[in-house]
Design a protein around this motif. Structure first.
Motif: not given
Length: 231
Positions: A44, A47-48, A53-54, A57, A86, A89-90, A93-94
């Motif tokens: 995660v 990605i983020l 935030e990770a 997430a 996961a 989800e990331a 959010r991205q």
């Protein structure tokens, strides 16, 4: 009794563990999260690019996964199934983050600083302070280089090189063709070689540490939300 239960749980297969998590068994929840916290966090984070935030997430991904775990069929490993959730989800959010940024950019307002916080500082027990400092600096250099990779290359690199997942596991988690995973991994390595000396690869395993108090805190939050009676 608790130690005995833990040993019994550790011997269970994925389907049995999933059934216990669905029943909100706190020992199963703790075992599953402890086994997977670092892998999910690293994926995660790749990605983020933001620690807080990770963590949020990953916690959200666990709760979504546990709510749907009755549908887990064991066609892939439980860890792979959780990683896929996961990552989704990331990515969600991205996408949301990009939409918010576009709106704010239109108003010429900068409100996010993706790299405001230094990547996690790992402890190097039993070493001299100057060596610890040098290792920390090397780790930061490496992590910055990884963070600078294009997102499709970065997530493949983290899962393959740092997490040690196979091509097939990464392809399954990211819903990619194995050939695409191989190509992205190769290109990520090539880009990093251009920026880093060959010997920094030795620091990879210690990069993005997520254990100890961080791991325990995340597990406690998931337990509190999913199996509050265990508190």
């Amino acid at each position: 009794m608790t130690a005995l239960v833990q040993r019994d749980h550790e011997s269970l297969d994925d389907m049995s563990l999933a059934a216990l998590v669905a029943a909100r068994d706190p020992h199963a929840v703790r075992l599953v999260t402890t086994r997977n916290n670092q892998r999910l966090f690293r994926a995660v984070f790749a990605i983020l690019g933001n620690r807080a935030e990770a963590e949020d997430a990953v916690q959200s991904a666990y709760l979504k996964a546990f709510a749907a775990i009755g549908r887990f069929e064991g066609r892939s490993a439980l860890s792979t199934w959780l990683t896929r959730i996961a990552i989704n989800e990331a990515l969600a959010r991205q996408r949301a983050l990009k939409r918010r940024r576009a709106h704010l950019d239109a108003a010429a307002v900068t409100v996010l600083d993706d790299y405001r916080e230094t990547f996690m500082q790992g402890s190097i027990a039993g070493t001299a302070p100057d060596l610890a400092h040098a290792r920390a600096e090397l780790r930061q250099l490496l992590e910055r280089a990884i963070a600078a990779l294009p997102a499709p290359f970065r997530i493949v690199f983290v899962l393959r090189e740092i997490e040690g997942q196979s091509v097939e596991e990464v392809a399954d988690a990211l819903d990619l063709n194995p050939a695409t995973v191989k190509t992205r991994h190769l290109r990520a390595r090539r880009r990093l070689r251009e920026a880093l000396a060959p010997d920094v690869k030795e620091a990879l395993f210690g990069s993005f540490p997520f254990a100890g108090a961080d791991c325990e805190a995340l597990t406690a939050r998931v337990l509190a939300a999913w199996a509050p009676e265990a508190r």
